[in-house]
Design a protein around this motif. Sequence first.
Motif, PDB file in Angstrom:
ATOM      1  N   TYR A  37       0.838  -1.215   0.000  1.00  0.00           N
ATOM      2  CA  TYR A  37       0.000   0.000   0.000  1.00  0.00           C
ATOM      3  C   TYR A  37       0.874   1.266   0.000  1.00  0.00           C
ATOM      4  CZ  TYR A  37       0.658  -0.859   5.022  1.00  0.00           C
ATOM      5  OH  TYR A  37       1.182  -1.132   6.256  1.00  0.00           O
ATOM      6  N   ASN A  38       2.173   1.072  -0.210  1.00  0.00           N
ATOM      7  CA  ASN A  38       3.081   2.212  -0.379  1.00  0.00           C
ATOM      8  C   ASN A  38       3.661   2.228  -1.792  1.00  0.00           C
ATOM      9  OD1 ASN A  38       3.186   3.475   2.350  1.00  0.00           O
ATOM     10  ND2 ASN A  38       3.731   1.380   2.932  1.00  0.00           N
ATOM     11  N   GLY A 234       3.549  10.013   6.423  1.00  0.00           N
ATOM     12  CA  GLY A 234       4.968  10.120   6.083  1.00  0.00           C
ATOM     13  C   GLY A 234       5.161  10.611   4.655  1.00  0.00           C
ATOM     14  N   ALA A 235       4.400  10.026   3.740  1.00  0.00           N
ATOM     15  CA  ALA A 235       4.513  10.432   2.334  1.00  0.00           C
ATOM     16  C   ALA A 235       4.132  11.904   2.176  1.00  0.00           C
ATOM     17  CB  ALA A 235       3.626   9.546   1.460  1.00  0.00           C
ATOM     18  N   ALA A 236       3.056  12.305   2.872  1.00  0.00           N
ATOM     19  CA  ALA A 236       2.604  13.699   2.780  1.00  0.00           C
ATOM     20  C   ALA A 236       3.673  14.650   3.329  1.00  0.00           C
ATOM     21  CB  ALA A 236       1.285  13.871   3.539  1.00  0.00           C
ATOM     22  N   VAL A 240       5.880  13.296  -1.237  1.00  0.00           N
ATOM     23  CA  VAL A 240       5.902  12.299  -2.316  1.00  0.00           C
ATOM     24  C   VAL A 240       4.522  11.644  -2.421  1.00  0.00           C
ATOM     25  CG1 VAL A 240       8.374  11.781  -2.205  1.00  0.00           C
ATOM     26  CG2 VAL A 240       6.801  10.543  -0.706  1.00  0.00           C
ATOM     27  N   ASP A 241       4.235  11.044  -3.566  1.00  0.00           N
ATOM     28  CA  ASP A 241       2.944  10.367  -3.760  1.00  0.00           C
ATOM     29  C   ASP A 241       2.826   9.173  -2.827  1.00  0.00           C
ATOM     30  OD1 ASP A 241       2.178  12.105  -5.681  1.00  0.00           O
ATOM     31  OD2 ASP A 241       2.733  10.810  -7.377  1.00  0.00           O
ATOM     32  N   LEU A 251      17.517   7.994   2.270  1.00  0.00           N
ATOM     33  CA  LEU A 251      16.711   7.697   3.458  1.00  0.00           C
ATOM     34  C   LEU A 251      17.098   8.556   4.655  1.00  0.00           C
ATOM     35  CD1 LEU A 251      14.606   6.051   4.987  1.00  0.00           C
ATOM     36  CD2 LEU A 251      16.333   4.269   5.331  1.00  0.00           C
ATOM     37  N   ASP A 252      18.378   8.649   4.947  1.00  0.00           N
ATOM     38  CA  ASP A 252      18.802   9.401   6.133  1.00  0.00           C
ATOM     39  C   ASP A 252      18.352  10.858   6.063  1.00  0.00           C
ATOM     40  OD1 ASP A 252      19.862   7.154   7.230  1.00  0.00           O
ATOM     41  OD2 ASP A 252      21.941   7.597   6.640  1.00  0.00           O
ATOM     42  N   ALA A 253      18.522  11.434   4.890  1.00  0.00           N
ATOM     43  CA  ALA A 253      18.109  12.830   4.713  1.00  0.00           C
ATOM     44  C   ALA A 253      16.602  12.968   4.895  1.00  0.00           C
ATOM     45  CB  ALA A 253      18.529  13.319   3.334  1.00  0.00           C
ATOM     46  N   ALA A 254      15.866  11.993   4.359  1.00  0.00           N
ATOM     47  CA  ALA A 254      14.402  12.035   4.481  1.00  0.00           C
ATOM     48  C   ALA A 254      13.989  11.927   5.955  1.00  0.00           C
ATOM     49  CB  ALA A 254      13.777  10.900   3.666  1.00  0.00           C
ATOM     50  N   LEU A 255      14.621  11.020   6.678  1.00  0.00           N
ATOM     51  CA  LEU A 255      14.264  10.835   8.096  1.00  0.00           C
ATOM     52  C   LEU A 255      14.580  12.105   8.886  1.00  0.00           C
ATOM     53  CD1 LEU A 255      15.416   7.143   8.787  1.00  0.00           C
ATOM     54  CD2 LEU A 255      13.143   7.991   8.148  1.00  0.00           C
TER      55      LEU A 255
END
Length: 384
Positions: A37-38, A234-236, A240-241, A251-255
């Motif tokens: 679902y992701n 998280g996506a919102a 990102v969609d 990933l690290d930057a996103a977290l």
Amino acid sequence: MGAQQVAERFTELYGTAPQGVWAAPGRVNLIGEHTDYNDGFVMPFALPHQVIAAVSGRDDGVVRLHSADVEDGVAELSLDALAPQSDREWTAYPAGVVWALRQAGHEVTGADIHLSSTVPTGAGLSSSAAVEVVIALALNDLYGLGLQRWQLARLCQRAENVYVGVPTGIMDQTASACCESGHALFLDTRDLSQQHIPFDLAAEGLRLLVVDTRVKHAHSGGEYGKRRAGCEKGAALLGVDALRDVPYAELDAALARLGDEEEVIRLVRHVVTEDHRVERVVGLLRSGEIRAIGPVLTEGHASLRDDFRVSCPELDLVVGTALANGALGARMTGGGFGGSAVVLAAATDVDTLTKAVEEAFAAAGFTTPRVFEAVPSPGARRVE
Ligand code: ADP
Ligand code: MG
């Protein structure tokens, strides 16, 4: 139970022989959990356990349903009366498929159906998808609808989501409809593109065991919804969609951008690393390094336990005991909170390992688990 027996029972029930007999398997997911679902990657393969259905068409707007596995007579439904979430019985699954086909504009004017299954129900092995897919394939053939496998899977998912009223991704139905013998299915749940990846365990002296814990913790439905909502959040927050769009390298930057959103951080980390694990497993299988997927499976379990938090004591006990007794890798499979685990092991370790898991369950006071070998088997097909 074979096709012949199912056909004979059909004839007893309905007075004439069926027009055909079809089979559709349950599935187990090798890796790629809570990614569907992701918009992410999954990697199921079909089990030898399957639903066999004998089916004939009708032209009078009536659907008659019977299951050898339910103590009940023949259910008779009228096509005009089919309505989403109007049925709380097992009949909602096959009736939902008829409904979904008709909703999509396909002319299905009735059916007589008798089915019998060897897929354990509620064990996370997708008995529900096997029931849906076998009916969809039978009706596709009988009514000459010309739909492709992936289209049948979509309609079955719609039957389960809308008609039965259970939110599920597209993995289960696609696996049952599309898998091939001796292969795992690398499925991109965003565009449904598929690659069949050779997965010949026996050639390497390996076995994949499924351990059905035979527990299903009651809160699982609500917890699934919470995880799904958390992933959407998280996506919102990341703009990102879907979490699929967060590259592993970033990933690290996103977290870091998620600041103090502790829970969302854990969910995002699981989904992004899990998609990456699927790609790693695909790479290893392609280069013939089957044994090397073991540690990746085990890593996946830790992520589901610690970050996504969908494991439970029974699943952790299977994984811990298996690893302590020579398994190459082990993880929970399916949604979690019970259901099954998969264990990759050398054929020579299977007996000791199985015994160790059974003893550990007895010592913990848990229900005796059901252990069986999963051989990558064919997807849905006509058998008579
Ligand atoms: P899973 O798909 O993990 O086995 P689900 O809860 O999604 O578990 O689906 C199980 C349901 O599917 C059963 O409760 C029943 O309604 C239906 N079902 C599965 N197998 C059969 C069968 N052989 N006969 C009748 N209904 C079945
Ligand atoms: Mg199901």
